[in-house]
Enzyme design. Sequence first.
Site, PDB file in Angstrom:
ATOM      1  N   HIS A  74      -3.204   6.694   1.813  1.00 52.04           N
ATOM      2  CA  HIS A  74      -4.220   5.177   1.605  1.00 52.04           C
ATOM      3  C   HIS A  74      -3.884   3.884   2.552  1.00 52.04           C
ATOM      4  O   HIS A  74      -2.685   4.057   3.547  1.00 52.04           O
ATOM      5  CB  HIS A  74      -4.929   4.958  -0.450  1.00 52.04           C
ATOM      6  CG  HIS A  74      -3.226   4.311  -0.679  1.00 52.04           C
ATOM      7  ND1 HIS A  74      -2.379   5.309  -0.687  1.00 52.04           N
ATOM      8  CD2 HIS A  74      -3.279   3.467  -1.471  1.00 52.04           C
ATOM      9  CE1 HIS A  74      -1.664   4.645  -1.322  1.00 52.04           C
ATOM     10  NE2 HIS A  74      -1.898   3.272  -1.764  1.00 52.04           N
ATOM     11  N   HIS A  82      -3.427   0.596   1.169  1.00 54.99           N
ATOM     12  CA  HIS A  82      -2.558  -0.810   0.640  1.00 54.99           C
ATOM     13  C   HIS A  82      -1.501  -0.624   1.387  1.00 54.99           C
ATOM     14  O   HIS A  82      -0.409   0.061   2.243  1.00 54.99           O
ATOM     15  CB  HIS A  82      -1.750   0.523  -1.085  1.00 54.99           C
ATOM     16  CG  HIS A  82      -3.332  -0.299  -1.944  1.00 54.99           C
ATOM     17  ND1 HIS A  82      -2.897   0.846  -3.136  1.00 54.99           N
ATOM     18  CD2 HIS A  82      -4.573  -0.547  -1.984  1.00 54.99           C
ATOM     19  CE1 HIS A  82      -3.837   0.517  -3.842  1.00 54.99           C
ATOM     20  NE2 HIS A  82      -4.860  -0.692  -3.255  1.00 54.99           N
ATOM     21  N   ASP A  92       1.988  -0.985   1.414  1.00 59.73           N
ATOM     22  CA  ASP A  92       3.089  -0.555   0.892  1.00 59.73           C
ATOM     23  C   ASP A  92       3.226   0.723   1.507  1.00 59.73           C
ATOM     24  O   ASP A  92       3.800   1.318   0.726  1.00 59.73           O
ATOM     25  CB  ASP A  92       3.536  -1.029  -0.574  1.00 59.73           C
ATOM     26  CG  ASP A  92       2.606   0.070  -1.746  1.00 59.73           C
ATOM     27  OD1 ASP A  92       1.594  -0.091  -1.602  1.00 59.73           O
ATOM     28  OD2 ASP A  92       2.929   0.397  -2.605  1.00 59.73           O
ATOM     29  N   HIS A  93       2.032   1.403   1.771  1.00 56.42           N
ATOM     30  CA  HIS A  93       1.562   2.213   2.579  1.00 56.42           C
ATOM     31  C   HIS A  93       1.631   2.433   4.161  1.00 56.42           C
ATOM     32  O   HIS A  93       1.985   3.693   4.960  1.00 56.42           O
ATOM     33  CB  HIS A  93       0.720   3.130   1.291  1.00 56.42           C
ATOM     34  CG  HIS A  93       1.132   3.622   0.025  1.00 56.42           C
ATOM     35  ND1 HIS A  93       1.610   4.936  -0.612  1.00 56.42           N
ATOM     36  CD2 HIS A  93       0.716   2.478  -0.748  1.00 56.42           C
ATOM     37  CE1 HIS A  93       2.009   4.461  -1.273  1.00 56.42           C
ATOM     38  NE2 HIS A  93       1.585   3.532  -2.111  1.00 56.42           N
ATOM     39  N   HIS A 135      -7.889   5.895  -7.084  1.00 59.73           N
ATOM     40  CA  HIS A 135      -6.964   4.888  -6.288  1.00 59.73           C
ATOM     41  C   HIS A 135      -6.937   3.544  -6.088  1.00 59.73           C
ATOM     42  O   HIS A 135      -7.531   2.438  -6.433  1.00 59.73           O
ATOM     43  CB  HIS A 135      -5.116   5.139  -6.345  1.00 59.73           C
ATOM     44  CG  HIS A 135      -4.130   4.280  -6.201  1.00 59.73           C
ATOM     45  ND1 HIS A 135      -3.680   3.577  -6.520  1.00 59.73           N
ATOM     46  CD2 HIS A 135      -3.299   4.090  -4.809  1.00 59.73           C
ATOM     47  CE1 HIS A 135      -2.976   2.630  -6.291  1.00 59.73           C
ATOM     48  NE2 HIS A 135      -2.487   3.070  -5.105  1.00 59.73           N
ATOM     49  N   ASP A 170      -0.295   7.054  -3.970  1.00 57.47           N
ATOM     50  CA  ASP A 170       0.388   7.277  -5.745  1.00 57.47           C
ATOM     51  C   ASP A 170      -0.933   7.571  -6.408  1.00 57.47           C
ATOM     52  O   ASP A 170      -1.386   7.501  -7.508  1.00 57.47           O
ATOM     53  CB  ASP A 170      -0.468   5.789  -5.073  1.00 57.47           C
ATOM     54  CG  ASP A 170       0.453   5.126  -4.351  1.00 57.47           C
ATOM     55  OD1 ASP A 170       1.764   5.165  -4.862  1.00 57.47           O
ATOM     56  OD2 ASP A 170      -0.035   4.020  -4.454  1.00 57.47           O
ATOM     57  N   HIS A 212       6.723   6.798  -5.732  1.00 55.01           N
ATOM     58  CA  HIS A 212       6.968   6.047  -5.861  1.00 55.01           C
ATOM     59  C   HIS A 212       8.032   5.993  -7.199  1.00 55.01           C
ATOM     60  O   HIS A 212       7.668   7.508  -7.578  1.00 55.01           O
ATOM     61  CB  HIS A 212       5.829   4.657  -6.756  1.00 55.01           C
ATOM     62  CG  HIS A 212       5.896   3.700  -5.611  1.00 55.01           C
ATOM     63  ND1 HIS A 212       6.003   2.246  -5.427  1.00 55.01           N
ATOM     64  CD2 HIS A 212       3.721   3.970  -5.858  1.00 55.01           C
ATOM     65  CE1 HIS A 212       4.523   2.333  -4.424  1.00 55.01           C
ATOM     66  NE2 HIS A 212       3.596   3.071  -4.328  1.00 55.01           N
TER      67      HIS A 212
END
Length: 251
Positions: free
Chosen positions: A56, A58, A60-61, A113, A132, A170
């Site tokens: 996805h 975001h 942090d991805h 998400h 996530d 995570h």
Amino acid sequence: MPLTIHQFRCLSDNYGYLVRDEATGRVAAIDTPDADVYAAELDRLGWGLDLILNTHWHRDHAGGNAALKARYGARIVAPGEVTKTSPIDREVRDGDTIELGETRFAVIDTGGHTLGHVSLHDAADGVAFVGDTMFTLGCGRMFEGTPPQFWASLGRLAALPDATRIFCAHEYTGSNLRFARSVDESAALAARAVGLEAKIAAGEPTVPTTIGEEKATNPFLRAPGLAIAAGAKDAADAFRIVRAAKDDFKG
């Protein structure tokens, strides 16, 4: 030949994944939380990088996409929403297949998400990378989707074989376990908690998990049968109730 999975920590609580198709030596990064850490791991292993596979958009991805592409020449294969973060080379959606040498990843729609979130399932090796969407004893926050959408996504993952190993993005298991115990008094959860608490205390990863373990103990998959969701209109509404309770949980 099998898929080799190299798992490592990055950022504050992310897991990074580099996967290598042993038949051909081709390598993919599953998400890119931190380009510098990924590059250090690749160089330590002596691997190149052929593909970047995002779940996805975001940061942090997908935040390391541009730097890793520039360094290794990797192609970025991702759902269309990742263009919010970086350009992509190929857009994928539910039902598509991604080839990494002889390894085949089936793309599964797991929106909720984020709207376009996908998971990647390698049936031959019995593994899935779920970003996530699902965590050990948990699931991601519902930032963009709806309860019916997220519940349907969890159902697609739950339909995979029970032995499927689930690699999530995570290490949230400590807080997830505390919440699960607050809403679920099942013997299965109590038994599983013993092993998870030992791993947490030792600083060991609680990932991967399996579909079978999550079906038996994850409160989001078990939402329709939990007392906290009594009176829910349907299964998706039960999920909504449990997800809202976790959002407010202070334990």
